[in-house]
Scaffold this motif. Structure first.
Motif, PDB file in Angstrom:
ATOM      1  N   GLY A  60       0.804  -1.209   0.000  1.00  0.00           N
ATOM      2  CA  GLY A  60       0.000   0.000   0.000  1.00  0.00           C
ATOM      3  C   GLY A  60       0.835   1.255   0.000  1.00  0.00           C
ATOM      4  N   ASN A  61       0.149   2.387   0.202  1.00  0.00           N
ATOM      5  CA  ASN A  61       0.831   3.692   0.147  1.00  0.00           C
ATOM      6  C   ASN A  61       0.744   4.472   1.452  1.00  0.00           C
ATOM      7  OD1 ASN A  61      -1.886   4.358   0.063  1.00  0.00           O
ATOM      8  ND2 ASN A  61      -1.605   6.049  -1.373  1.00  0.00           N
ATOM      9  N   VAL A  62       0.471   3.773   2.566  1.00  0.00           N
ATOM     10  CA  VAL A  62       0.379   4.422   3.868  1.00  0.00           C
ATOM     11  C   VAL A  62       1.300   3.708   4.859  1.00  0.00           C
ATOM     12  CG1 VAL A  62      -1.120   5.030   5.808  1.00  0.00           C
ATOM     13  CG2 VAL A  62      -1.985   5.182   3.467  1.00  0.00           C
ATOM     14  N   VAL A  63       2.085   4.513   5.586  1.00  0.00           N
ATOM     15  CA  VAL A  63       2.900   4.007   6.696  1.00  0.00           C
ATOM     16  C   VAL A  63       2.203   4.440   7.987  1.00  0.00           C
ATOM     17  CG1 VAL A  63       5.142   4.054   7.836  1.00  0.00           C
ATOM     18  CG2 VAL A  63       5.013   4.203   5.340  1.00  0.00           C
ATOM     19  N   ARG A  64       1.787   3.483   8.799  1.00  0.00           N
ATOM     20  CA  ARG A  64       0.986   3.765   9.976  1.00  0.00           C
ATOM     21  C   ARG A  64       1.845   4.150  11.181  1.00  0.00           C
ATOM     22  NH1 ARG A  64      -3.913   4.345   7.638  1.00  0.00           N
ATOM     23  NH2 ARG A  64      -4.436   2.538   6.331  1.00  0.00           N
ATOM     24  N   ASP A  65       1.390   5.144  11.902  1.00  0.00           N
ATOM     25  CA  ASP A  65       1.942   5.479  13.209  1.00  0.00           C
ATOM     26  C   ASP A  65       1.303   4.532  14.226  1.00  0.00           C
ATOM     27  OD1 ASP A  65       2.690   6.558  15.646  1.00  0.00           O
ATOM     28  OD2 ASP A  65       1.486   8.375  15.429  1.00  0.00           O
ATOM     29  N   VAL A  66       2.114   3.611  14.789  1.00  0.00           N
ATOM     30  CA  VAL A  66       1.590   2.585  15.694  1.00  0.00           C
ATOM     31  C   VAL A  66       1.977   2.874  17.144  1.00  0.00           C
ATOM     32  CG1 VAL A  66       1.516   0.815  13.904  1.00  0.00           C
ATOM     33  CG2 VAL A  66       3.606   1.092  15.259  1.00  0.00           C
TER      34      VAL A  66
ATOM     35  N   ILE B 195       2.852   7.572   1.059  1.00  0.00           N
ATOM     36  CA  ILE B 195       3.902   7.340   0.066  1.00  0.00           C
ATOM     37  C   ILE B 195       3.395   7.872  -1.267  1.00  0.00           C
ATOM     38  CG2 ILE B 195       5.315   5.609  -1.099  1.00  0.00           C
ATOM     39  CD1 ILE B 195       4.786   3.778   1.341  1.00  0.00           C
ATOM     40  N   GLN B 196       4.035   8.900  -1.776  1.00  0.00           N
ATOM     41  CA  GLN B 196       3.555   9.528  -3.001  1.00  0.00           C
ATOM     42  C   GLN B 196       3.638   8.588  -4.198  1.00  0.00           C
ATOM     43  OE1 GLN B 196       5.891  12.661  -5.083  1.00  0.00           O
ATOM     44  NE2 GLN B 196       4.111  13.955  -4.740  1.00  0.00           N
ATOM     45  N   ASP B 197       4.753   7.848  -4.321  1.00  0.00           N
ATOM     46  CA  ASP B 197       4.967   6.975  -5.479  1.00  0.00           C
ATOM     47  C   ASP B 197       5.268   5.564  -4.996  1.00  0.00           C
ATOM     48  OD1 ASP B 197       5.593   5.699  -7.815  1.00  0.00           O
ATOM     49  OD2 ASP B 197       7.099   7.140  -8.480  1.00  0.00           O
ATOM     50  N   PRO B 198       4.231   4.708  -4.880  1.00  0.00           N
ATOM     51  CA  PRO B 198       4.455   3.343  -4.374  1.00  0.00           C
ATOM     52  C   PRO B 198       5.391   2.517  -5.246  1.00  0.00           C
ATOM     53  CG  PRO B 198       2.124   3.924  -4.268  1.00  0.00           C
ATOM     54  CD  PRO B 198       2.800   4.994  -5.065  1.00  0.00           C
TER      55      PRO B 198
ATOM     56  N   MET C  89       8.238   3.351  -6.145  1.00  0.00           N
ATOM     57  CA  MET C  89       9.611   3.637  -5.729  1.00  0.00           C
ATOM     58  C   MET C  89       9.926   3.073  -4.340  1.00  0.00           C
ATOM     59  SD  MET C  89      11.383   5.183  -8.113  1.00  0.00           S
ATOM     60  CE  MET C  89      10.622   3.963  -9.185  1.00  0.00           C
ATOM     61  N   VAL C  90       9.071   2.164  -3.846  1.00  0.00           N
ATOM     62  CA  VAL C  90       9.356   1.450  -2.597  1.00  0.00           C
ATOM     63  C   VAL C  90       9.064  -0.027  -2.802  1.00  0.00           C
ATOM     64  CG1 VAL C  90       8.794   3.444  -1.161  1.00  0.00           C
ATOM     65  CG2 VAL C  90       7.031   1.733  -1.621  1.00  0.00           C
ATOM     66  N   GLU C  91       9.661  -0.833  -1.951  1.00  0.00           N
ATOM     67  CA  GLU C  91       9.358  -2.261  -1.904  1.00  0.00           C
ATOM     68  C   GLU C  91       9.087  -2.645  -0.454  1.00  0.00           C
ATOM     69  OE1 GLU C  91      12.691  -4.258  -3.604  1.00  0.00           O
ATOM     70  OE2 GLU C  91      12.175  -3.728  -5.677  1.00  0.00           O
ATOM     71  N   TRP C  92       7.965  -3.326  -0.233  1.00  0.00           N
ATOM     72  CA  TRP C  92       7.600  -3.752   1.106  1.00  0.00           C
ATOM     73  C   TRP C  92       8.148  -5.144   1.384  1.00  0.00           C
ATOM     74  CZ3 TRP C  92       5.350  -0.824   4.782  1.00  0.00           C
ATOM     75  CH2 TRP C  92       4.653   0.327   4.391  1.00  0.00           C
TER      76      TRP C  92
ATOM     77  N   SER D  29      11.656  -0.687   1.872  1.00  0.00           N
ATOM     78  CA  SER D  29      12.863  -0.366   1.110  1.00  0.00           C
ATOM     79  C   SER D  29      12.557   0.798   0.181  1.00  0.00           C
ATOM     80  CB  SER D  29      13.327  -1.576   0.296  1.00  0.00           C
ATOM     81  OG  SER D  29      13.688  -2.644   1.147  1.00  0.00           O
ATOM     82  N   VAL D  30      13.276   1.903   0.362  1.00  0.00           N
ATOM     83  CA  VAL D  30      13.136   3.065  -0.507  1.00  0.00           C
ATOM     84  C   VAL D  30      14.117   2.876  -1.654  1.00  0.00           C
ATOM     85  CG1 VAL D  30      13.199   5.570  -0.662  1.00  0.00           C
ATOM     86  CG2 VAL D  30      12.558   4.472   1.499  1.00  0.00           C
ATOM     87  N   ILE D  31      13.610   2.676  -2.866  1.00  0.00           N
ATOM     88  CA  ILE D  31      14.460   2.346  -4.007  1.00  0.00           C
ATOM     89  C   ILE D  31      14.544   3.478  -5.027  1.00  0.00           C
ATOM     90  CG2 ILE D  31      14.037  -0.129  -3.760  1.00  0.00           C
ATOM     91  CD1 ILE D  31      12.078   0.085  -6.126  1.00  0.00           C
ATOM     92  N   GLY D  32      13.803   4.553  -4.833  1.00  0.00           N
ATOM     93  CA  GLY D  32      13.844   5.668  -5.770  1.00  0.00           C
ATOM     94  C   GLY D  32      13.364   6.941  -5.112  1.00  0.00           C
ATOM     95  N   VAL D  33      13.502   8.041  -5.831  1.00  0.00           N
ATOM     96  CA  VAL D  33      13.099   9.351  -5.309  1.00  0.00           C
ATOM     97  C   VAL D  33      11.610   9.344  -5.007  1.00  0.00           C
ATOM     98  CG1 VAL D  33      12.942  11.803  -5.812  1.00  0.00           C
ATOM     99  CG2 VAL D  33      14.926  10.498  -6.587  1.00  0.00           C
TER     100      VAL D  33
END
Length: 593
Positions: free
Chosen positions: A367-373, A384-387, A389-392, A398-402
């Motif tokens: 998904g495109n949301v990182v939860r505050d737990v 996350i603006q551009d999913p 550019m990440v890998e879960w 993992s942030v793999i791009g701008v």
């Protein structure tokens, strides 16, 4: 007056030379003269002479160079677009028809959009100007980004790499599936020295490869350079290591996969040497590899074009060190890329919760949301603006791009309690992707842009840097800032904690070890970080992996991020270190060559 005369003489020279048809003998088929940005911009030119192996490219260019204004370039570029993985090399010499001292910048450039002056690019450029001579890699990873990240090349004795009387060889390489760029130089064309390597995940179907020149000043005279031995080639085989676990315990057996990429169009012979962690035992080595004294060697014959996977297992000893480190290389190529180490896991301990403000453990899995737990007040979630550019992974992002990973709203949940307490703790479990990230590259930030912030934890190549806004450090929190000694950043999973209490006492911990404190801060950072935490801007957002406006990207793995409204004690930092990042095993699925 001398420079004006120089320009007039260069015009006479242009008409005196017999210019060959541009692309008759050239490996390039296009050129672009980036438009005027300053007060002057004269047209650039390339002359191609000779034939076969003796082709000479004589470039002349005018313009302020790379990243001059509004994140755009000014100069002349001759190029060819190609898909796939390629290296472009050339032997460069300064040249001037009137015998003036060399002036300007020139080199080899890989460009995403060759016609756009603000395009993303990666280059190896040598320069000669009023500040001296030198050679460096530069790149733009975001359209219209100014202030280009730059890595200066130095010789073994610490001197700048400059063009010698017989020239300087430059080479820039792109490895397609790995999104890997690297630059090299050579004094003889035989022994190449790696200057810089960077992952830039552009995922472009094709890139432009070519030669660039500019005079680097806003005046009307030309820079001249000659390039010989200009050639495309396939990059040598590249290997990337993957580990099946993100931490280890005594007696654990870990699957290691080395993904080998042959970018050429034919089979090749490859030798790989891999050094496993001291005291560990290797087994189940694929493809005929053999282990001797902790080093695995593969002598592979006829590796086909494309990807191949080598595997082996390693078992940790009964009494392992806290850190396990791998190293290896492909003969005639680079060090093995990817994961290079693990930390000993000591999970099972509870984390400190008093005065916790936000907590991100990256357990979403997609998904495109990182939860505050944190379970404290209203959650301060991140978008996350551009999913793409990440890998879960399991417990990791993992942030793999701008990208932009940020709150989208003012982070008053963090700002107000810290202003009230005059204390702060920034905590992160991370694994940087490379040791070449600069800016500093923003890992954790509460800010507005590259110049305005409340606080930032960043990476400056092999050092960590923390900027904290106080009346003494200014709106950017940068003068002074706290910076670790060089060499503390690795690509291994690392626990980084910054604390500052009401008495301005500051500590930076790396893996539960005090790296910077009041006793050595003057020696390491040069100044104390004085001033209360006051004057913060309540409108700033909280973000990860980049500056809020996306011009200081950081690539790597995020396992845990937490912010507290007080300075944790040494015992509490040790408690959170012992608790670990709450990792689960995530085994990769690889094909085997």
């Amino acid at each position: 007056m001398m420079r004006k005369n120089r320009y007039l003489l260069s015009i006479l020279f242009m008409f005196a030379v017999t210019i060959s048809p541009l692309f008759a003998q050239s490996i390039f088929d296009s050129e672009v003269d980036f438009p005027q940005l300053g007060n002057f911009k004269e047209p650039g030119n390339v002359t191609v002479s000779g034939s076969g192996d003796n082709v000479v490219y004589t470039l002349q260019g005018n313009g302020n160079g790379l990243g001059y204004s509004d994140g755009a370039d000014e100069g002349f570029y001759v190029y060819k677009e190609q898909a796939g993985s390629w290296s472009l090399q050339g032997k460069m010499s300064w040249f001037d028809p009137q015998g003036f001292a060399p002036f300007g910048s020139a080199g080899v450039m890989i460009r995403e959009n060759p016609e756009a002056p603000n395009s993303r690019h990666y280059s190896v450029i040598t320069r000669a100007n009023e500040t001296g001579e030198g050679t460096a890699s530069q790149y733009r990873n975001l359209f219209a980004l100014g202030g280009l990240p730059t890595t200066e090349f130095v010789t073994a004795d610490g001197q700048p790499v400059t063009v010698r009387d017989d020239g300087l060889w430059l080479r820039a390489t792109y490895v397609d599936p790995l999104n890997l760029f690297y630059s090299e130089y050579s004094f003889d064309g035989a022994e190449w020295i790696l200057g810089h390597i960077q992952v830039l995940p552009w995922n472009a179907p094709s890139l432009a490869y070519g030669l660039f020149i500019a005079n680097d000043e806003d005046i009307d005279f030309y820079a001249y350079a000659k390039f010989t031995n200009v050639a495309f080639s396939f990059p040598p085989p590249i290997a990337k290591r993957s580990l099946s676990q993100a931490s280890f315990k005594s007696g654990d057996t870990i699957l290691v996969t080395i993904d080998l990429l042959n970018s050429s169009d034919s089979s090749v012979d490859v030798t790989i040497k891999e050094t496993i962690p001291a005291g560990w035992t290797a087994s189940s080595i694929s493809n005929g590899g053999a282990a001797t004294d902790g080093v695995i060697t593969w002598n592979l014959r006829g590796v086909p074009s494309g990807n191949a996977a080598l595997t082996y297992e390693v078992t940790a000893p009964a009494l392992p060190d806290n850190r396990a480190e791998w190293s290896g290389f492909v003969a005639g190529s680079l060090q093995i890329q990817g994961k290079s180490g693990l930390l000993l896991s000591a999970g099972g301990f509870d984390r400190v919760r008093d005065d916790l403000l936000v907590l991100y453990t990256f357990d979403e899995g997609g998904g495109n949301v990182v939860r505050d737990v944190s379970e404290v007040g209203e959650p301060l979630d991140l978008t996350i603006q551009d999913p793409s550019m990440v890998e879960w992974g399991t417990g990791v992002l993992s942030v793999i791009g701008v990208n932009k990973i940020k709150t989208g709203v003012p982070a008053t949940k963090i700002i107000d309690p810290i202003l009230a307490s005059n204390e702060i703790t920034i905590e992160a479990w991370i694994a940087p992707a490379t040791l070449q990230q600069t800016g500093p590259a923003r890992i954790v930030t509460l800010s507005y842009n590259a110049s305005l912030r409340n606080f930032t934890l960043g990476q400056a190549e092999t050092a960590y840097q923390v900027r904290l806004r106080t009346p003494d450090t200014g709106d950017n929190g940068a003068y002074p800032n706290l910076q670790s000694p060089p060499g503390v950043v690795t690509t291994v999973l690392t626990h980084v904690v910054y604390t500052r209490d009401d008495y301005w006492s500051t500590i930076l911990y790396i893996n539960n070890e005090v790296i910077v404190n009041d006793d050595n801060i003057l020696e390491i950072s040069g100044e104390y970080i004085n001033g209360d935490i006051v004057g913060w801007d309540a409108s700033y957002e909280f973000g990860l992996g980049n500056e809020i406006n996306a011009d200081r990207p950081w690539l790597g793995d995020l396992y845990l991020v937490a912010i507290y409204s007080r300075a944790l004690t040494e015992d509490e930092v040790a408690q959170n270190f012992a608790a670990g990042p709450n990792l689960s095993v995530d085994v990769a699925n690889w094909s085997v060559y």
